[in-house]
Write a protein that holds these residues in place. Structure first.
Motif: not given
Length: 140
Positions: A60, A66-68, A70, A76-78, A80-81, A91
């Protein structure tokens, strides 16, 4: 099967293991049950190994999409964040995309559907419809 069981014992979820193994999470779950591996409570807090959390955070920070991230880690995106937030990293915001409205209209006039145009220009079908509607109104 032993590798799957070991990943699960290390804290990976069935979904994460499935994404690495190319199988369904349900298949992983059934195999773990047959192997007699004690199960964690489903939906419980992820006990993702700290090493993997650090790799996610590093990816990150490097600016990897982010999709990569994941897809690579099966998360999930959640998550990662959450990892970024816990790591004290602000962010990112993506740059606003610019679509060529003239290209949208040319494709529309050639008979392409909104869904097809959206794929070609890289936006949503709803945005394509909005551009077409706005152009028609301004031409009237």
């Amino acid at each position: 099967m032993e590798q799957v069981a070991e990943l699960y014992r290390q804290g990976y979820s069935c979904q994460q293991i499935a994404s690495m193994d190319g199988r369904s999470a349900q298949w992983i779950s059934v195999m773990l049950q047959r192997a007699g591996v004690p199960r964690r409570h489903p939906g419980g807090r992820s006990s993702l190994p700290e090493e993997v959390r650090e790799q996610i955070l590093d990816a990150y920070k490097r600016g990897e999409p982010v999709p990569d991230i994941c897809a690579r880690f099966g998360v999930s995106y959640t998550l990662v964040y959450a990892v970024a937030d816990q790591g004290g990293v602000l962010r990112r915001r993506g740059a606003p995309r610019r679509v060529d409205r003239d290209q949208i209209m040319r494709l529309h006039e050639q008979g392409w559907t909104a869904d097809a145009i959206a794929v070609m220009v890289g936006c949503s079908a709803g945005h394509v419809r909005r551009v077409i509607r706005e152009r028609r109104r301004s031409a009237a």
